[in-house]
Scaffold this motif. Structure first.
Motif, PDB file in Angstrom:
ATOM      1  N   SER A 134       6.629 -12.896 -12.584  1.00 17.61           N
ATOM      2  CA  SER A 134       6.049 -13.471 -11.368  1.00 17.61           C
ATOM      3  C   SER A 134       6.643 -14.849 -11.107  1.00 17.61           C
ATOM      4  O   SER A 134       6.787 -15.651 -12.033  1.00 17.61           O
ATOM      5  CB  SER A 134       4.535 -13.609 -11.509  1.00 17.61           C
ATOM      6  N   GLY A 140       1.065  -6.143  -2.889  1.00 18.43           N
ATOM      7  CA  GLY A 140       0.169  -6.495  -1.792  1.00 18.43           C
ATOM      8  C   GLY A 140      -0.283  -5.246  -1.048  1.00 18.43           C
ATOM      9  O   GLY A 140      -1.413  -5.158  -0.571  1.00 18.43           O
ATOM     10  N   GLY A 141       0.601  -4.269  -0.923  1.00 17.48           N
ATOM     11  CA  GLY A 141       0.310  -3.031  -0.202  1.00 17.48           C
ATOM     12  C   GLY A 141       0.160  -1.849  -1.146  1.00 17.48           C
ATOM     13  O   GLY A 141      -0.074  -2.025  -2.344  1.00 17.48           O
ATOM     14  N   GLN A 201      -0.627 -12.495 -10.523  1.00 16.27           N
ATOM     15  CA  GLN A 201      -1.559 -11.390 -10.824  1.00 16.27           C
ATOM     16  C   GLN A 201      -0.974 -10.476 -11.896  1.00 16.27           C
ATOM     17  O   GLN A 201      -1.694  -9.995 -12.772  1.00 16.27           O
ATOM     18  CB  GLN A 201      -1.827 -10.558  -9.549  1.00 16.27           C
ATOM     19  N   SER A 202       0.332 -10.230 -11.813  1.00 17.43           N
ATOM     20  CA  SER A 202       0.964  -9.351 -12.809  1.00 17.43           C
ATOM     21  C   SER A 202       0.941 -10.004 -14.185  1.00 17.43           C
ATOM     22  O   SER A 202       0.693  -9.330 -15.193  1.00 17.43           O
ATOM     23  CB  SER A 202       2.400  -9.024 -12.390  1.00 17.43           C
ATOM     24  N   TYR A 222       1.923   1.609  -2.581  1.00 18.55           N
ATOM     25  CA  TYR A 222       3.217   2.313  -2.696  1.00 18.55           C
ATOM     26  C   TYR A 222       3.242   3.405  -3.759  1.00 18.55           C
ATOM     27  O   TYR A 222       4.081   4.308  -3.677  1.00 18.55           O
ATOM     28  CB  TYR A 222       4.331   1.324  -3.052  1.00 18.55           C
ATOM     29  N   THR A 271       2.050  -5.140  -9.728  1.00 18.64           N
ATOM     30  CA  THR A 271       1.112  -5.630  -8.718  1.00 18.64           C
ATOM     31  C   THR A 271       1.801  -5.660  -7.359  1.00 18.64           C
ATOM     32  O   THR A 271       2.955  -6.060  -7.237  1.00 18.64           O
ATOM     33  CB  THR A 271       0.594  -7.045  -9.073  1.00 18.64           C
ATOM     34  N   PRO A 303       5.655  -7.899 -10.475  1.00 27.39           N
ATOM     35  CA  PRO A 303       5.215  -7.981  -9.074  1.00 27.39           C
ATOM     36  C   PRO A 303       6.221  -7.301  -8.151  1.00 27.39           C
ATOM     37  O   PRO A 303       7.394  -7.154  -8.517  1.00 27.39           O
ATOM     38  CB  PRO A 303       5.201  -9.491  -8.798  1.00 27.39           C
ATOM     39  N   MET A 304       5.749  -6.891  -6.982  1.00 26.58           N
ATOM     40  CA  MET A 304       6.710  -6.412  -5.976  1.00 26.58           C
ATOM     41  C   MET A 304       6.995  -7.554  -5.008  1.00 26.58           C
ATOM     42  O   MET A 304       6.088  -8.157  -4.448  1.00 26.58           O
ATOM     43  CB  MET A 304       6.167  -5.221  -5.182  1.00 26.58           C
ATOM     44  N   TYR A 305       8.281  -7.878  -4.864  1.00 28.86           N
ATOM     45  CA  TYR A 305       8.699  -8.877  -3.878  1.00 28.86           C
ATOM     46  C   TYR A 305       9.714  -8.230  -2.943  1.00 28.86           C
ATOM     47  O   TYR A 305      10.757  -7.733  -3.392  1.00 28.86           O
ATOM     48  CB  TYR A 305       9.357 -10.086  -4.552  1.00 28.86           C
ATOM     49  N   ASN A 306       9.409  -8.258  -1.666  1.00 24.05           N
ATOM     50  CA  ASN A 306      10.335  -7.720  -0.663  1.00 24.05           C
ATOM     51  C   ASN A 306      10.868  -6.341  -1.048  1.00 24.05           C
ATOM     52  O   ASN A 306      12.061  -6.096  -1.073  1.00 24.05           O
ATOM     53  CB  ASN A 306      11.470  -8.731  -0.406  1.00 24.05           C
ATOM     54  N   PHE A 307       9.926  -5.482  -1.375  1.00 25.50           N
ATOM     55  CA  PHE A 307      10.187  -4.062  -1.652  1.00 25.50           C
ATOM     56  C   PHE A 307      10.942  -3.794  -2.950  1.00 25.50           C
ATOM     57  O   PHE A 307      11.390  -2.667  -3.163  1.00 25.50           O
ATOM     58  CB  PHE A 307      10.911  -3.378  -0.475  1.00 25.50           C
TER      59      PHE A 307
END
Ligand SMILES: Cc1cc2nc3c(=O)[nH]c(=O)nc-3n(C[C@H](O)[C@H](O)[C@H](O)COP(=O)(O)O)c2cc1C
Length: 200
Positions: free
Chosen positions: A10, A142-143, A17-18, A145, A140, A95-99
Protein backbone atom coordinates in the motif's frame (compact mmCIF):
# COMPACT_ATOMS: atom_id res chain seq x y z
CA UNK A 1 11.45 -22.48 13.45
CA UNK A 2 9.17 -21.13 10.78
CA UNK A 3 9.73 -17.81 9.05
CA UNK A 4 6.97 -15.52 7.83
CA UNK A 5 7.66 -12.78 5.30
CA UNK A 6 5.04 -10.01 5.07
CA UNK A 7 5.17 -7.74 2.04
CA UNK A 8 3.03 -4.62 2.21
CA UNK A 9 2.50 -2.69 -1.01
CA UNK A 10 0.00 0.00 0.00
CA UNK A 11 1.18 3.53 -0.76
CA UNK A 12 -0.19 4.33 2.71
CA UNK A 13 2.28 1.93 4.30
CA UNK A 14 0.95 0.45 7.56
CA UNK A 15 -2.14 2.70 7.34
CA UNK A 16 -3.44 0.99 4.17
CA UNK A 17 -6.46 -1.29 4.37
CA UNK A 18 -4.50 -4.12 2.77
CA UNK A 19 -1.63 -3.65 5.24
CA UNK A 20 -4.06 -3.66 8.15
CA UNK A 21 -5.69 -6.91 7.01
CA UNK A 22 -2.25 -8.43 6.44
CA UNK A 23 -1.21 -7.22 9.93
CA UNK A 24 -4.30 -8.78 11.50
CA UNK A 25 -3.59 -12.10 9.80
CA UNK A 26 0.08 -11.95 10.82
CA UNK A 27 -0.82 -11.19 14.45
CA UNK A 28 -3.30 -14.09 14.55
CA UNK A 29 -0.86 -16.46 12.85
CA UNK A 30 1.96 -15.37 15.18
CA UNK A 31 -0.20 -16.17 18.22
CA UNK A 32 -0.34 -19.77 16.94
CA UNK A 33 3.40 -19.80 16.10
CA UNK A 34 4.98 -17.71 18.88
CA UNK A 35 8.51 -18.86 18.07
CA UNK A 36 8.34 -17.97 14.39
CA UNK A 37 10.67 -15.41 12.84
CA UNK A 38 8.71 -12.48 11.43
CA UNK A 39 10.00 -10.28 8.61
CA UNK A 40 8.20 -7.18 7.32
CA UNK A 41 9.05 -5.62 3.98
CA UNK A 42 7.17 -2.37 3.40
CA UNK A 43 7.51 -1.37 -0.24
CA UNK A 44 6.22 2.17 0.44
CA UNK A 45 8.89 2.76 3.10
CA UNK A 46 11.68 1.12 1.11
CA UNK A 47 10.70 1.18 -2.57
CA UNK A 48 12.73 -0.72 -5.13
CA UNK A 49 13.89 0.77 -8.41
CA UNK A 50 12.23 -0.18 -11.68
CA UNK A 51 13.93 -2.82 -13.72
CA UNK A 52 16.01 -1.29 -16.50
CA UNK A 53 18.51 -2.47 -19.09
CA UNK A 54 21.50 -2.04 -16.75
CA UNK A 55 19.93 -4.14 -13.99
CA UNK A 56 18.84 -6.89 -16.35
CA UNK A 57 22.33 -6.93 -17.88
CA UNK A 58 23.76 -7.36 -14.37
CA UNK A 59 21.42 -10.30 -13.71
CA UNK A 60 22.41 -11.92 -17.01
CA UNK A 61 26.17 -11.48 -16.47
CA UNK A 62 28.06 -14.31 -14.74
CA UNK A 63 28.92 -13.29 -11.13
CA UNK A 64 32.70 -13.41 -11.75
CA UNK A 65 32.39 -11.14 -14.80
CA UNK A 66 30.25 -8.40 -13.18
CA UNK A 67 31.52 -4.84 -12.91
CA UNK A 68 31.31 -3.23 -9.43
CA UNK A 69 28.08 -1.49 -10.51
CA UNK A 70 26.62 -4.77 -11.76
CA UNK A 71 27.66 -6.47 -8.51
CA UNK A 72 25.67 -3.87 -6.57
CA UNK A 73 22.59 -4.36 -8.79
CA UNK A 74 22.77 -8.14 -8.46
CA UNK A 75 23.38 -7.93 -4.70
CA UNK A 76 20.12 -5.99 -4.21
CA UNK A 77 18.17 -8.69 -6.02
CA UNK A 78 20.12 -11.52 -4.33
CA UNK A 79 19.26 -10.13 -0.88
CA UNK A 80 15.53 -10.07 -1.71
CA UNK A 81 15.73 -13.63 -3.01
CA UNK A 82 17.63 -14.81 0.10
CA UNK A 83 14.90 -13.23 2.20
CA UNK A 84 11.98 -14.91 0.43
CA UNK A 85 13.85 -18.24 0.30
CA UNK A 86 13.98 -18.26 4.09
CA UNK A 87 10.21 -17.86 4.45
CA UNK A 88 7.77 -20.78 4.50
CA UNK A 89 4.87 -18.34 4.83
CA UNK A 90 4.41 -15.36 2.53
CA UNK A 91 1.83 -12.65 3.28
CA UNK A 92 1.12 -9.97 0.69
CA UNK A 93 -0.94 -6.82 1.16
CA UNK A 94 -2.34 -6.11 -2.29
CA UNK A 95 -4.34 -2.94 -2.93
CA UNK A 96 -5.80 -2.30 -6.36
CA UNK A 97 -4.54 0.93 -7.92
CA UNK A 98 -5.78 1.97 -11.35
CA UNK A 99 -6.95 -1.53 -12.23
CA UNK A 100 -3.66 -3.20 -11.41
CA UNK A 101 -1.17 -4.16 -8.75
CA UNK A 102 0.90 -1.38 -7.13
CA UNK A 103 3.96 -0.53 -9.21
CA UNK A 104 6.12 -1.09 -6.12
CA UNK A 105 5.01 -4.71 -5.98
CA UNK A 106 5.70 -5.13 -9.69
CA UNK A 107 9.21 -3.77 -9.09
CA UNK A 108 9.64 -6.29 -6.24
CA UNK A 109 8.46 -9.13 -8.49
CA UNK A 110 10.91 -7.96 -11.18
CA UNK A 111 13.74 -8.24 -8.66
CA UNK A 112 12.93 -11.78 -7.53
CA UNK A 113 12.24 -13.39 -10.94
CA UNK A 114 15.75 -14.62 -11.82
CA UNK A 115 16.40 -17.44 -14.29
CA UNK A 116 18.49 -20.19 -12.72
CA UNK A 117 17.84 -18.85 -9.21
CA UNK A 118 14.08 -18.63 -8.60
CA UNK A 119 12.96 -20.47 -11.76
CA UNK A 120 14.57 -22.47 -14.52
CA UNK A 121 13.63 -23.68 -17.96
CA UNK A 122 13.53 -27.44 -18.49
CA UNK A 123 12.57 -29.73 -21.37
CA UNK A 124 9.09 -29.84 -19.79
CA UNK A 125 8.76 -26.07 -19.55
CA UNK A 126 9.53 -23.61 -16.75
CA UNK A 127 10.02 -24.87 -13.22
CA UNK A 128 9.69 -22.70 -10.10
CA UNK A 129 12.46 -23.06 -7.54
CA UNK A 130 10.80 -21.36 -4.55
CA UNK A 131 8.94 -24.47 -3.44
CA UNK A 132 7.52 -25.49 -0.06
CA UNK A 133 5.84 -22.16 0.63
CA UNK A 134 2.30 -21.05 1.40
CA UNK A 135 1.09 -17.58 0.42
CA UNK A 136 -1.77 -15.44 1.72
CA UNK A 137 -2.81 -12.40 -0.30
CA UNK A 138 -4.97 -9.62 1.16
CA UNK A 139 -6.60 -7.85 -1.77
CA UNK A 140 -8.41 -4.57 -1.12
CA UNK A 141 -10.41 -2.70 -3.72
CA UNK A 142 -12.65 0.35 -3.84
CA UNK A 143 -15.01 -1.42 -6.26
CA UNK A 144 -16.11 -4.99 -6.98
CA UNK A 145 -13.97 -7.19 -9.24
CA UNK A 146 -13.47 -10.67 -7.75
CA UNK A 147 -14.65 -13.32 -10.17
CA UNK A 148 -15.06 -10.86 -13.06
CA UNK A 149 -12.83 -10.24 -16.11
CA UNK A 150 -11.87 -6.86 -14.59
CA UNK A 151 -9.96 -8.60 -11.79
CA UNK A 152 -6.51 -8.18 -13.33
CA UNK A 153 -4.77 -8.96 -10.04
CA UNK A 154 -5.78 -12.46 -8.93
CA UNK A 155 -4.75 -14.33 -12.08
CA UNK A 156 -1.57 -12.33 -12.48
CA UNK A 157 -0.36 -12.74 -8.89
CA UNK A 158 -1.35 -16.43 -8.83
CA UNK A 159 0.48 -17.06 -12.13
CA UNK A 160 3.55 -15.13 -11.07
CA UNK A 161 3.87 -16.91 -7.71
CA UNK A 162 3.14 -20.26 -9.40
CA UNK A 163 5.89 -19.58 -11.94
CA UNK A 164 8.32 -19.25 -9.03
CA UNK A 165 7.03 -22.49 -7.47
CA UNK A 166 4.56 -21.03 -4.95
CA UNK A 167 1.35 -22.81 -5.88
CA UNK A 168 -0.46 -22.82 -2.53
CA UNK A 169 -1.97 -19.32 -2.56
CA UNK A 170 -5.05 -18.12 -0.65
CA UNK A 171 -6.70 -14.83 -1.56
CA UNK A 172 -8.75 -12.85 0.95
CA UNK A 173 -10.73 -9.99 -0.60
CA UNK A 174 -12.12 -6.83 0.92
CA UNK A 175 -14.03 -5.19 -1.91
CA UNK A 176 -16.44 -2.29 -2.25
CA UNK A 177 -14.38 -0.23 0.20
CA UNK A 178 -15.30 2.99 -1.63
CA UNK A 179 -18.98 2.15 -1.97
CA UNK A 180 -20.24 3.61 1.28
CA UNK A 181 -19.69 2.88 4.96
CA UNK A 182 -22.03 -0.11 5.13
CA UNK A 183 -20.33 -1.82 2.19
CA UNK A 184 -16.90 -1.10 3.64
CA UNK A 185 -17.76 -2.38 7.10
CA UNK A 186 -19.34 -5.55 5.75
CA UNK A 187 -16.35 -6.26 3.46
CA UNK A 188 -13.79 -5.72 6.21
CA UNK A 189 -15.79 -7.82 8.71
CA UNK A 190 -16.00 -10.69 6.22
CA UNK A 191 -12.28 -10.45 5.41
CA UNK A 192 -11.45 -10.42 9.14
CA UNK A 193 -13.53 -13.52 9.73
CA UNK A 194 -11.81 -15.31 6.84
CA UNK A 195 -8.31 -14.31 7.91
CA UNK A 196 -8.92 -15.50 11.46
CA UNK A 197 -10.02 -18.87 10.05
CA UNK A 198 -6.97 -19.11 7.81
CA UNK A 199 -4.58 -18.18 10.62
CA UNK A 200 -5.96 -20.81 12.99
C1 LIG B 1 -4.33 5.87 -6.61
C2 LIG B 1 -5.48 4.96 -6.34
C3 LIG B 1 -6.02 4.23 -7.37
C4 LIG B 1 -7.10 3.37 -7.13
N1 LIG B 1 -7.62 2.63 -8.17
C5 LIG B 1 -8.63 1.77 -7.92
C6 LIG B 1 -9.14 0.94 -8.96
O1 LIG B 1 -8.68 0.94 -10.09
N2 LIG B 1 -10.17 0.12 -8.66
C7 LIG B 1 -10.70 0.06 -7.40
O2 LIG B 1 -11.62 -0.72 -7.18
N3 LIG B 1 -10.23 0.82 -6.40
C8 LIG B 1 -9.21 1.66 -6.63
N4 LIG B 1 -8.71 2.42 -5.60
C9 LIG B 1 -9.22 2.22 -4.24
C10 LIG B 1 -8.33 1.25 -3.48
O3 LIG B 1 -8.24 -0.01 -4.12
C11 LIG B 1 -8.86 1.03 -2.07
O4 LIG B 1 -8.91 2.28 -1.41
C12 LIG B 1 -7.97 0.06 -1.29
O5 LIG B 1 -8.43 -0.03 0.02
C13 LIG B 1 -6.55 0.55 -1.28
O6 LIG B 1 -5.80 -0.30 -0.45
P1 LIG B 1 -4.79 0.34 0.62
O7 LIG B 1 -5.65 1.13 1.59
O8 LIG B 1 -4.15 -0.85 1.24
O9 LIG B 1 -3.82 1.21 -0.11
C14 LIG B 1 -7.64 3.28 -5.83
C15 LIG B 1 -7.07 4.01 -4.78
C16 LIG B 1 -6.01 4.84 -5.03
C17 LIG B 1 -5.39 5.61 -3.89
Amino acid sequence: MKTLLQINSSIFSSGGQSSQLADQFVAAWHSHHPNARMILRDLAQVPLPHLDAQRVAAFFTAPEARTPEQQAFAAESDALIDEIKQAEILVIGLPMYNFGIPSTLKAYFDHIARAGITFRYTANGPEGLLTGKKAYVFATRGGLYAGTPLDSQTGYVRNFLGFLGIADVQFVYAEGLNMGEASKEAALAEAQQRLAMLAA
